[in-house]
Every structure is written in C-alpha cells, then in structure tokens.
Design a protein around this motif. Structure first.
Motif, mmCIF file in Angstrom:
data_model
loop_
_atom_site.group_PDB
_atom_site.id
_atom_site.type_symbol
_atom_site.label_atom_id
_atom_site.label_comp_id
_atom_site.label_asym_id
_atom_site.label_seq_id
_atom_site.Cartn_x
_atom_site.Cartn_y
_atom_site.Cartn_z
ATOM 1 N N ASN A 269 0.853 -1.179 0.000
ATOM 2 C CA ASN A 269 0.000 0.000 0.000
ATOM 3 C C ASN A 269 0.893 1.235 0.000
ATOM 4 O OD1 ASN A 269 -2.947 -0.786 0.363
ATOM 5 N ND2 ASN A 269 -1.981 -1.996 1.990
ATOM 6 N N THR A 270 0.530 2.238 -0.780
ATOM 7 C CA THR A 270 1.315 3.471 -0.853
ATOM 8 C C THR A 270 0.423 4.665 -0.562
ATOM 9 O OG1 THR A 270 2.877 2.532 -2.448
ATOM 10 C CG2 THR A 270 2.755 4.927 -2.325
ATOM 11 N N ILE A 271 0.888 5.548 0.309
ATOM 12 C CA ILE A 271 0.134 6.737 0.685
ATOM 13 C C ILE A 271 1.004 7.969 0.486
ATOM 14 C CG2 ILE A 271 -1.317 5.517 2.348
ATOM 15 C CD1 ILE A 271 0.515 6.583 4.580
ATOM 16 N N PRO A 272 0.398 9.133 0.263
ATOM 17 C CA PRO A 272 1.190 10.365 0.134
ATOM 18 C C PRO A 272 1.695 10.826 1.492
ATOM 19 C CG PRO A 272 -1.142 10.885 0.039
ATOM 20 C CD PRO A 272 -1.051 9.385 0.064
ATOM 21 N N VAL A 287 -3.633 10.373 7.971
ATOM 22 C CA VAL A 287 -4.650 9.536 8.606
ATOM 23 C C VAL A 287 -6.007 10.235 8.548
ATOM 24 C CG1 VAL A 287 -5.345 8.410 10.759
ATOM 25 C CG2 VAL A 287 -2.924 8.511 10.135
ATOM 26 N N THR A 288 -7.030 9.497 8.146
ATOM 27 C CA THR A 288 -8.390 10.053 8.100
ATOM 28 C C THR A 288 -9.280 9.512 9.203
ATOM 29 O OG1 THR A 288 -9.067 8.338 6.524
ATOM 30 C CG2 THR A 288 -8.278 10.434 5.606
ATOM 31 N N GLY A 289 -8.955 8.341 9.752
ATOM 32 C CA GLY A 289 -9.778 7.760 10.801
ATOM 33 C C GLY A 289 -9.246 6.409 11.241
ATOM 34 N N ILE A 290 -9.972 5.766 12.144
ATOM 35 C CA ILE A 290 -9.612 4.451 12.681
ATOM 36 C C ILE A 290 -10.870 3.591 12.711
ATOM 37 C CG2 ILE A 290 -8.708 3.195 14.684
ATOM 38 C CD1 ILE A 290 -7.221 5.748 15.487
ATOM 39 N N THR A 291 -10.726 2.325 12.313
ATOM 40 C CA THR A 291 -11.850 1.398 12.399
ATOM 41 C C THR A 291 -11.509 0.288 13.380
ATOM 42 O OG1 THR A 291 -11.025 0.184 10.475
ATOM 43 C CG2 THR A 291 -12.720 1.843 10.081
ATOM 44 N N LEU A 292 -12.535 -0.178 14.099
ATOM 45 C CA LEU A 292 -12.399 -1.265 15.062
ATOM 46 C C LEU A 292 -13.420 -2.332 14.709
ATOM 47 C CD1 LEU A 292 -10.715 -1.750 17.739
ATOM 48 C CD2 LEU A 292 -12.839 -1.234 18.942
ATOM 49 N N LEU A 366 -8.082 -3.910 14.354
ATOM 50 C CA LEU A 366 -7.967 -2.445 14.341
ATOM 51 C C LEU A 366 -7.256 -2.029 13.064
ATOM 52 C CD1 LEU A 366 -7.025 -0.241 17.378
ATOM 53 C CD2 LEU A 366 -5.919 0.156 15.195
ATOM 54 N N ALA A 367 -7.688 -0.936 12.469
ATOM 55 C CA ALA A 367 -7.050 -0.437 11.245
ATOM 56 C C ALA A 367 -6.999 1.082 11.252
ATOM 57 C CB ALA A 367 -7.801 -0.921 10.008
ATOM 58 N N PHE A 368 -5.873 1.625 10.790
ATOM 59 C CA PHE A 368 -5.759 3.057 10.534
ATOM 60 C C PHE A 368 -6.124 3.288 9.071
ATOM 61 C CE2 PHE A 368 -3.535 2.857 14.455
ATOM 62 C CZ PHE A 368 -3.536 4.134 14.988
ATOM 63 N N ASN A 369 -6.974 4.275 8.844
ATOM 64 C CA ASN A 369 -7.448 4.584 7.490
ATOM 65 C C ASN A 369 -6.716 5.812 6.967
ATOM 66 O OD1 ASN A 369 -10.478 4.261 9.244
ATOM 67 N ND2 ASN A 369 -9.503 2.569 8.155
ATOM 68 N N GLY A 372 -6.991 8.396 0.388
ATOM 69 C CA GLY A 372 -6.836 7.598 -0.815
ATOM 70 C C GLY A 372 -7.388 6.200 -0.676
ATOM 71 N N GLY A 373 -7.776 5.815 0.569
ATOM 72 C CA GLY A 373 -8.445 4.537 0.766
ATOM 73 C C GLY A 373 -7.588 3.421 1.315
ATOM 74 N N ALA A 374 -6.286 3.610 1.460
ATOM 75 C CA ALA A 374 -5.439 2.548 1.996
ATOM 76 C C ALA A 374 -5.711 2.355 3.487
ATOM 77 C CB ALA A 374 -3.969 2.880 1.773
ATOM 78 N N ASN A 375 -5.621 1.106 3.943
ATOM 79 C CA ASN A 375 -5.813 0.776 5.350
ATOM 80 C C ASN A 375 -4.581 0.072 5.889
ATOM 81 O OD1 ASN A 375 -8.535 1.729 5.500
ATOM 82 N ND2 ASN A 375 -9.195 -0.138 4.463
ATOM 83 N N TYR A 376 -4.186 0.429 7.097
ATOM 84 C CA TYR A 376 -3.072 -0.213 7.791
ATOM 85 C C TYR A 376 -3.696 -1.110 8.844
ATOM 86 C CZ TYR A 376 1.655 -0.410 9.885
ATOM 87 O OH TYR A 376 2.889 -0.806 10.364
ATOM 88 N N ASN A 377 -3.816 -2.417 8.526
ATOM 89 C CA ASN A 377 -4.514 -3.371 9.391
ATOM 90 C C ASN A 377 -3.561 -3.944 10.434
ATOM 91 O OD1 ASN A 377 -7.122 -3.337 7.936
ATOM 92 N ND2 ASN A 377 -5.921 -4.219 6.279
ATOM 93 N N LEU A 378 -3.849 -3.686 11.705
ATOM 94 C CA LEU A 378 -2.979 -4.106 12.789
ATOM 95 C C LEU A 378 -3.433 -5.433 13.384
ATOM 96 C CD1 LEU A 378 -2.549 -0.758 14.760
ATOM 97 C CD2 LEU A 378 -0.820 -1.895 13.379
ATOM 98 N N PRO A 379 -2.553 -6.427 13.453
ATOM 99 C CA PRO A 379 -2.874 -7.628 14.220
ATOM 100 C C PRO A 379 -2.850 -7.285 15.713
ATOM 101 C CG PRO A 379 -0.607 -7.714 13.441
ATOM 102 C CD PRO A 379 -1.226 -6.492 12.825
#
Length: 434
Positions: A269-272, A287-292, A366-369, A372-379
């Motif tokens: 995943n690539t983000i600016p 970062v635009t938000g966090i999902t749980l 948990l994921a950081f959003n 551009g739509g990329a998500n950083y999914n944390l184990p």
C-alpha cells in the motif's frame, strides 16, 4: 545557546561503494543495493519485561518532548527561552569516521537530521565505549564555512558564524551537544565497509546529559538537508526502508534497513506524505480515521489533519515505542476497545488499559485509514503487548495535539520512505525472513 532535535532511531550494518571525490565536494557514487541491520537499545535490562518497560518510559518522555517542541515552534522562539528538540531514539548503528577511521555506535533517528559524534578536544564529554574521534588525526577532515548552504540548514541551531560553522543543540531531556559542522569520510556498518567522502556532520566538543547512553553520537534520517538520506540523495534513489522485529522478540536477530534498490517493495500500500514547513524534519502521514472490528470509531472528522499553523497531524516515528493519539481520538478509541472486549480490565497504576492474559480472550481487529483509501490493518500483537508478566496492555496513549505512529505498530511491516516521490509504502512482512 540554541535548540535540539528530537530524535528517535535505527541501527545498521552496510557496505558502500568507494568514491574518489574530496570531502568538500560532497560527491557520491551510486549504490546498487544497501542493507543495514538495526539493533534495538537495551540499556542493560536483564529481561524482556525490563526492556519493554524502559522503552515505554523513553517513549512517553519522547512524546512529551515532541509535543513541547512542536508547540514552541508554532509559538515562535522567545529571547528568554531555549527551543527544545527531541532526544534519543530506539535503535543503534555502527559507524566509522575519518582517515584513518574510528568506529563507534550511533543512535539513529527518523525524527531528526544532524549526524554527529563526540570529538577531541573535549571540553565536556560523556563516557563512551569507543575512542573519541580526533579530527586532527584525520586527513579527510575539513570544517564547513559560514557561507555553505548546509551551515544555513542548521537554522536556529547555528550559534553564530565568523569563519567556521558552529552549532548547539539542547534536547528535551536536558542533554546537550555543541561543536563544529564539518565534512568527513564515513563508513556505515560494523564490517570493513568502503568510505563515503564528504558527509556533513557535527564534530561535538561539549556534550552533556544522559540522553545519549549506549551511543557515541547520532545519525538523523529525517527529511531535512543535513540528514543522511538527504545528503546521499539520488545516489540511493532518495529512499530507505526498514522492517522491525517485535519488541518482545528475545532472539539475537537484528532488524533490516535498506537503502536504494534494496528498498523496493512490491505489492505494498502506498500513501502520500505531507510536508510541514514549520517542522520539516518529520514524516507526516495522512490519517483520516480508525476502524475497530470493521466499524469506524467515533472520531471527529479532521482530527488528524495538519493545520495551517503547523500544529496537529500525525507523524510516523521509529524512535517512539507507543502510538500516541490526539486526546479527541484516543478517548473514543480506548472506550471502543474496552467495550469490544468481554473481560473486565485490570486496574493499572500507569493508566494503561490492561487485561489479565488468557488463551480464550478475543481481541478486536484495528485499522488506521489513510487518504486515498489505503488501510493499515494491525494484528492484535501490534497494539496489545505483554507487560508485568501476565498482563496485556494497550500500546497506545494520548497526546495534546500532534499524533505519533510508534514502532510497536510498525513491527513486522516492511515500511518504505520515498523522499523523492513524497510517499510512504507499507506491507505486512515477517521481518525475520528478510
């Protein structure tokens, strides 16, 4: 006396292709591939629990220092105050300087720029395990003049100029370094790596405080023109990457860091990245938000936005252990995490959200959003870590404004910083397999 940098970071071993330019010309030969090994600081801790607690304590101090520095930068320098910078990171690298070369271990930091080591003659120096560099014994040493653009790059850290360029940094923990800005030949790594000529660095004659323990200097990997990545520039494609082993890893394995072609990262995943003119050394992420558990946490829109005055935003930092979120984001996230776990938390004097560890306890996803739509999914192991033996504690905390994405959240991710393309890429990776 002027400020300092908040440092934070990495340790490495690498091999460089030799160059034939003079130190003042700052010319480099292109490298095809460069790998480095990162060594995590231990400061003599006898077990993993002590190592983790010490890292968390340093992380909290670093976060407080970064916040104070950012707030001071926004307010502007005051005649009655010395601006503060950030202080030491979590990783070490092997470096050799001069001709003939003198080796030492340096703290490496993605949150700062200046490269420096203690130098003779020492007006005041802390104890280091290796000989202190004596520039009078090196045939490749030369001072930087006041008219040099890299002297200007010191900004407020420049302590006045007559002919040679001098600096003075004060760190957030009270540590301080001052000396001459100079050019030298450097070899990076613990082996017989080839010398790279013409690296601008701080030859420090007056060094005080406890912030430099275990290291005999510092190497900055920030975005400013004095950092190692900026000085190497296009010769390493203006990029580097690393893959951090878990902080709980008790093996002797090291984490890899790559420059140039070795930093290539397919399928990521690539983000600016975001540039902040007030704090240009930091790597800001959008970062635009966090999902749980797939559901958005109730965080007000724009909470992580970088403001026009340079405040707010989120930086990624290898030198901070925990992730710290603006209180407006941390409070609802902590509440959502606690509501999602069907176990009563354990009272903890540190204020952390902790649980008695059990095999059947279900932890949330948990994921950081990102923009551009990329998500950083944390184990789960990237945001709940063992502490005090049988406790699992949330590896996050709150901040007043600036948010910091720490190294626990980065473990077992290959992360690529591309300063030329102004992007950051990330990919889940078993770092011990690289």
């Amino acid at each position: 006396m002027e400020c300092s940098k908040l440092l934070g970071v990495l340790a490495f071993i690498c091999f460089l292709i030799p160059v034939m330019s003079s130190s003042s010309e700052r010319q480099f030969t292109a490298w095809s591939k460069l790998r480095v090994n990162l060594t995590r600081r231990s400061e003599g801790e006898s077990n993993s629990a002590e190592r983790l607690r010490s890292a968390v304590d340093r992380s909290k101090r670093r976060m407080n220092t970064i916040e104070a520095f950012v707030e001071q930068q926004i307010a502007g320098p005051l005649d009655t105050e010395t601006p503060i910078r950030v202080g030491s990171g979590e990783f070490l690298m092997s470096v050799a300087v001069g001709t003939p070369s003198v080796s030492f271990e340096a703290i490496v930091d993605t949150g700062s720029d200046l490269i420096w080591t203690q130098c003779m003659p020492c007006q005041s120096c802390y104890t280091q395990p290796t000989p202190i560099f004596d520039p009078s014994q090196s045939s490749s040493y030369s001072t930087v003049s006041c008219t040099d653009s890299l002297c200007d790059a010191l900004g407020a850290f420049q302590t006045g100029c007559t002919s040679d360029c001098t600096f003075d940094y004060m760190y957030g923990d009270g540590s301080e370094t001052s000396g001459d800005l100079a050019y030298e030949s450097f070899s990076i790594g613990s082996g017989s790596g080839s010398m790279v000529q013409g690296i601008a660095f701080g030859c420090s004659h007056d060094n005080q405080g406890r912030g430099f323990s275990q290291g005999s200097g510092l190497v900055g990997l920030g975005r400013g023109s004095l950092s190692l990545i900026s000085q190497l520039g296009s010769k390493v494609d203006n990029k580097f990457s690393y893959c951090l082993l878990p902080i709980t890893d008790s093996s002797s394995q090291t984490s890899p860091l790559f420059f140039g072609e070795g930093s290539s990262l397919s399928g990521a995943n690539t983000i600016p990245l975001i540039k902040n003119s007030v704090n240009p050394s930091f790597w800001y992420i959008p970062v635009t938000g966090i999902t749980l558990n797939g559901n958005p946490v109730n965080i007000p829109a724009g909470t992580f936005d970088l403001q026009s005055d340079g405040s707010g935003g989120m930086i990624i930092d290898s030198g901070t252990t925990y992730t710290y979120l603006n209180e407006v984001a941390y409070s609802p996230l902590r509440e959502a995490i606690q509501s999602s776990i069907d176990v009563t938390p354990v009272e903890d004097s540190s204020g952390d959200l902790c649980y008695q560890k059990s095999d059947n306890m279900a932890l949330p996803s948990l994921a950081f959003n990102f923009h551009g739509g990329a998500n950083y999914n944390l184990p789960p192991e990237n945001f709940f870590i063992p502490q005090y033996g049988d406790l699992l504690c949330l590896a996050m905390g709150s901040s007043r404004g600036l948010s910091i994405f720490g190294n626990v959240q980065q473990q077992n991710f290959h992360i690529l910083y591309d300063n030329a393309q102004n992007t950051l890429s990330f990919k889940p990776t078993k770092c011990d397999s690289l």
